[in-house]
Design an enzyme around this catalytic site. Structure first.
Site, PDB file in Angstrom:
ATOM      1  N   LYS A 106     -27.330  12.270  55.420  1.00 31.33           N
ATOM      2  CA  LYS A 106     -27.039  12.423  56.853  1.00 31.33           C
ATOM      3  C   LYS A 106     -25.758  13.246  57.046  1.00 31.33           C
ATOM      4  CE  LYS A 106     -24.702   7.946  56.654  1.00 31.33           C
ATOM      5  NZ  LYS A 106     -24.810   6.519  56.970  1.00 31.33           N
ATOM      6  N   TYR A 166       5.834  23.309  62.756  1.00 30.18           N
ATOM      7  CA  TYR A 166       6.023  22.667  64.059  1.00 30.18           C
ATOM      8  C   TYR A 166       6.856  21.396  63.933  1.00 30.18           C
ATOM      9  CZ  TYR A 166       2.382  25.638  66.094  1.00 30.18           C
ATOM     10  OH  TYR A 166       1.658  26.704  66.549  1.00 30.18           O
TER      11      TYR A 166
END
Ligand SMILES: *Cc1c(COP(=O)(O)O)cnc(C)c1O
Length: 365
Positions: free
Chosen positions: A35, A255
């Site tokens: 899946k 950042y």
């Protein structure tokens, strides 16, 4: 030239891991769970790689099952959530999909169907997401008799909540509940084990096991990595080193200036980020691999790049391939650093990252 940020998939590792699942499940057989796009590895290619080995595949939903048919594979496919709509009943019957039914409304759809697919009943033994309570099973069976669809019933499925934890007794409890709940139907098939249950000593495997994550070489167990369990990583996530610079003590990178050099640091920038599915929560210290050496992330992961400390890889230079996870750095380790599990990392690699199959490429290290 394209950006060389790629996921290399080793299909022989998939087969190696599937065979290990079969040995651990024996004499039960193993349906390969593919899946979520084969846990991010590409459902068509994973199905093709395992088609000669696995007698059945299992997926979550009908779209995934149809993708296996589109790949030209006619094996039975088990839909672990059954049908999501009554329209799907006929498609499942036509395509040879076996549906796992968990609710009364799904049984009702069978009553009105002209073509009934093979189906399983899900038994809730303690996970408490889906399935018939053991006390309701006789009732459900009576309705199936009334609908005259009994001959399409393959057997019973349950799912474990805590099999990843060898110290937990919960899998034993669930196994006991399941065994008792289905005892009146000894001729029908039973299926319980996810990957983790394959690694629990003495765990009964019933008729069909359902290995997923272990096929891809990642660990289903809390305290172990995939390689520690004898699994081979099927995915190598790679990206190029695109810049190298020296940081002086006191300079930071990225950042928020969340990491600051304490000494002169040779730093590299790698062209991969959370826009590719690399986890933003992987903090400073998360391992990677380049030029034969293990290195560490520093600072915050950006959308398209991240920074690494190259102090321990003095030979590394721009153009080199960095392995973010794969054979040298287990995806399980990266997941631990990011506060998640390998399942999420593997299924989270985004469509921006091309998958290459069985190409040695410019192997990191
Ligand atoms: C996803 C899934 C599996 C496979 O689980 P892994 O932990 O990946 O081995 C097995 N059974 C069901 C019902 C599932 O949803």
């Amino acid at each position: 030239m394209p950006r060389n940020t790629v996921a290399r998939i080793d299909t022989s590792a998939l087969r190696h891991n599937y065979r290990l699942a079969c040995r651990l499940a024996s004499p039960a057989r193993a349906m390969a769970v593919i899946k979520a796009d084969g846990y991010g590895h590409g459902i068509a290619e994973v199905a093709r790689a395992l088609e000669g080995e696995a007698p059945k595949f299992a997926v979550a939903c009908i779209e995934e099952a149809l993708a296996i048919r589109e790949a030209g594979i006619r094996h039975p496919v088990v839909l672990l959530q059954g049908m999501h709509s009554s329209d799907d009943v006929a498609i499942c019957a036509r395509e040879g999909f076996e549906v796992v039914l968990h609710s009364d409304y799904q049984l009702d759809w069978l009553m009105h169907a002209t073509q009934v697919p093979a189906f399983w009943l899900k038994v809730n033994t303690g996970m408490n997401r889906l399935g018939f309570a053991p006390a309701m099973l006789a009732d459900a069976m009576a309705r199936l008799k009334e609908y005259m669809v009994m001959q399409n019933l393959v057997g019973f499925v349950t799912h474990f909540a805590c099999a990843d934890d060898v110290a937990s007794n919960f899998t034993d409890d669930q196994t006991g509940v399941f065994t008792e709940a289905v005892a009146d139907w000894p001729l029908l098939a039973k299926s319980a084990s996810n990957s983790a249950a394959h690694f629990l000593p003495g765990q009964p495997m019933f008729d069909w096991s359902r290995p997923g994550i272990m096929l891809y070489g990642a660990s289903p167990m809390l305290e172990k990595t995939g390689p520690e369990l004898g699994l081979e990583p099927a995915m190598s996530l790679e990206a190029p080193l695109i810049a190298v610079r020296l940081l002086k003590p006191g300079q930071s990178v990225g950042y928020g200036c969340s990491w600051t050099a304490e000494r002169e640091t040779r730093m590299g920038i790698v062209a991969i980020g959370y826009g590719d599915g690399y986890p933003r929560h992987a903090g400073s210290g998360t391992p990677a691999w380049v030029a034969g050496s293990r290195i560490r992330l520093i600072g915050r992961v950006s959308m398209d790049m991240l920074a690494v400390d190259l102090t321990d890889a003095p030979a590394a230079c721009p153009g080199d391939t960095v392995e973010l996870w794969g054979r040298h750095v287990s995806v399980d380790e990266v997941a631990r650093h990011a506060g998640t599990i390998a399942y999420e990392l593997l299924t989270g690699v985004t469509a921006r990252v091309p998958r290459f199959y069985d190409s040695p490429g410019d192997r990191a290290g």
